[in-house]
Design a protein around this motif. Structure first.
Motif, PDB file in Angstrom:
ATOM      1  N   ASN A 125      12.731  -4.634   3.432  1.00  0.00           N
ATOM      2  CA  ASN A 125      13.363  -5.678   2.749  1.00  0.00           C
ATOM      3  C   ASN A 125      12.608  -6.289   1.741  1.00  0.00           C
ATOM      4  O   ASN A 125      12.815  -7.361   1.345  1.00  0.00           O
ATOM      5  CB  ASN A 125      13.831  -6.757   3.696  1.00  0.00           C
ATOM      6  N   MET A 126      11.344  -5.791   1.398  1.00  0.00           N
ATOM      7  CA  MET A 126      10.590  -6.295   0.347  1.00  0.00           C
ATOM      8  C   MET A 126      10.666  -5.831  -1.127  1.00  0.00           C
ATOM      9  O   MET A 126      11.345  -4.631  -1.155  1.00  0.00           O
ATOM     10  CB  MET A 126       9.301  -6.170   0.668  1.00  0.00           C
ATOM     11  N   SER A 127      10.279  -6.393  -1.991  1.00  0.00           N
ATOM     12  CA  SER A 127      10.533  -5.534  -3.454  1.00  0.00           C
ATOM     13  C   SER A 127       9.079  -4.972  -3.702  1.00  0.00           C
ATOM     14  O   SER A 127       8.088  -5.634  -3.286  1.00  0.00           O
ATOM     15  CB  SER A 127      10.951  -6.786  -4.313  1.00  0.00           C
ATOM     16  N   GLY A 128       9.254  -4.002  -4.706  1.00  0.00           N
ATOM     17  CA  GLY A 128       7.931  -3.423  -4.885  1.00  0.00           C
ATOM     18  C   GLY A 128       8.304  -2.338  -6.257  1.00  0.00           C
ATOM     19  O   GLY A 128       9.579  -2.296  -6.356  1.00  0.00           O
ATOM     20  N   PHE A 129       7.327  -1.822  -6.639  1.00  0.00           N
ATOM     21  CA  PHE A 129       7.617  -1.013  -7.850  1.00  0.00           C
ATOM     22  C   PHE A 129       7.833   0.540  -7.377  1.00  0.00           C
ATOM     23  O   PHE A 129       7.055   1.193  -6.283  1.00  0.00           O
ATOM     24  CB  PHE A 129       6.577  -1.077  -8.959  1.00  0.00           C
ATOM     25  N   VAL A 130       8.580   1.300  -7.866  1.00  0.00           N
ATOM     26  CA  VAL A 130       8.554   2.683  -8.117  1.00  0.00           C
ATOM     27  C   VAL A 130       8.066   3.300  -9.112  1.00  0.00           C
ATOM     28  O   VAL A 130       8.463   2.839 -10.320  1.00  0.00           O
ATOM     29  CB  VAL A 130      10.024   3.127  -7.678  1.00  0.00           C
ATOM     30  N   THR A 131       7.324   4.369  -9.095  1.00  0.00           N
ATOM     31  CA  THR A 131       6.833   4.977 -10.204  1.00  0.00           C
ATOM     32  C   THR A 131       7.317   6.304 -10.569  1.00  0.00           C
ATOM     33  O   THR A 131       7.295   7.071  -9.331  1.00  0.00           O
ATOM     34  CB  THR A 131       5.299   5.150 -10.360  1.00  0.00           C
ATOM     35  N   VAL A 132       7.843   6.786 -11.592  1.00  0.00           N
ATOM     36  CA  VAL A 132       8.291   8.232 -11.798  1.00  0.00           C
ATOM     37  C   VAL A 132       7.563   8.848 -13.077  1.00  0.00           C
ATOM     38  O   VAL A 132       7.547   8.161 -14.382  1.00  0.00           O
ATOM     39  CB  VAL A 132       9.687   8.414 -12.296  1.00  0.00           C
ATOM     40  N   CYS A 133       6.776   9.827 -12.900  1.00  0.00           N
ATOM     41  CA  CYS A 133       5.848  10.556 -13.868  1.00  0.00           C
ATOM     42  C   CYS A 133       6.642  11.891 -14.007  1.00  0.00           C
ATOM     43  O   CYS A 133       7.086  12.499 -13.034  1.00  0.00           O
ATOM     44  CB  CYS A 133       4.737  10.785 -13.383  1.00  0.00           C
ATOM     45  N   CYS A 134       6.535  12.417 -15.309  1.00  0.00           N
ATOM     46  CA  CYS A 134       7.290  13.567 -15.681  1.00  0.00           C
ATOM     47  C   CYS A 134       6.432  14.279 -16.587  1.00  0.00           C
ATOM     48  O   CYS A 134       5.883  13.580 -17.500  1.00  0.00           O
ATOM     49  CB  CYS A 134       8.570  13.321 -16.206  1.00  0.00           C
TER      50      CYS A 134
END
Lengths: 109, 141
Positions: free
Chosen positions: B60-69
């Motif tokens: 239930n916490m907030s955080g970042f998601v990283t997408v590398c391509c």
């Protein structure tokens, strides 16, 4: 998204990209009607769904469980090949039938 | 992998960003002359990985998601990372129909879909540190 109720059948018509974000909206709107207790058949119209991931499978599965509990049924129509493949991959095709069009989906009891 | 182009995006773990991730990766991959089918495969796999990161990564916490391509003329590689709670048992998590959120109607098909639509899938995770999913797809340009 549109939901049409025709007698004891409810047609859920999602539009655009059926992902996890959209799935919760569909679930809420559909269940509000199902839980009134008059619906015996839930029909998914995939005609305007341009993209679907496994969240869509979750939505169908959830409605299937709900309808099964009240001896109702779930079916679909308008699915493109990708959606059909996904439904097959999940094993859901053993539980729900995909009809070629709305008329056929409504006809079958 | 020797690549000829690379992109990286980062966004908060809000479900509304699932569409953003799909569109960003699809647009980037469209620089290569891929079939509609291949782009659709990639979009679906990215959607699954990003949804996993958003739904399970941070509770239930907030955080970042990283997408590398990254891509070269033979292959596209996509990496989706969160920095959240991690997966204790990766083998169990990858099993078809396994879900840790049955109440949310997660079908447990995420990893199976990624495996089906991509040519390579690797999951790295450490509890309390986060999870990284690496996916590759062969392309013919």
């Amino acid at each position: 998204m549109r939901i049409d109720v025709m007698g004891d059948a409810m047609i859920i018509r999602p539009k655009g990209e059926l992902d996890h974000h959209y799935a919760s909206e569909i679930r809420e709107k559909a269940d509000r009607i199902i839980l009134k207790g008059e619906i015996r058949k839930v029909i998914f119209d995939f005609t305007n769904v341009l993209f679907m991931d496994s969240s869509g499978i979750g939505v169908i599965m959830g409605r299937y469980r709900l309808m099964e509990a009240i001896k109702g049924s779930v079916c679909a129509f308008g699915a493109n090949q990708r959606i059909k493949d996904l439904i097959k991959m999940s094993g859901l095709s053993r539980l729900i039938t995909i009809y070629p069009n709305q008329q056929k989906a409504l006809e079958v009891k | 992998m020797n690549y000829i182009n690379e992109m990286k995006i980062q966004f908060l773990n809000k479900s509304v960003n699932e569409g953003l991730a799909r569109v960003a990766v699809a647009s980037f991959c469209a620089q290569l002359d891929l079939t509609v089918e291949t782009i659709a495969d990639i979009k679906t796999a990215v959607s699954e990985a990003v949804t996993n990161a958003i739904v399970h990564g941070y509770e239930n916490m907030s955080g970042f998601v990283t997408v590398c391509c990254v891509y070269n003329l033979n292959e596209i590689e996509i990496t989706v990372s969160d920095y959240g709670r991690g997966i204790e048992d990766i083998t169990e998590a990858r099993r078809p129909l396994f879900t840790s959120s049955p109440d949310e109607e997660r079908s447990g098909m995420g990893f199976t879909v990624m495996e089906t639509f991509m040519d390579y899938l690797e999951v790295k995770s450490s509890v309390g540190m986060g999870t990284t999913v690496i996916m590759r797809k062969k392309v013919q340009v």
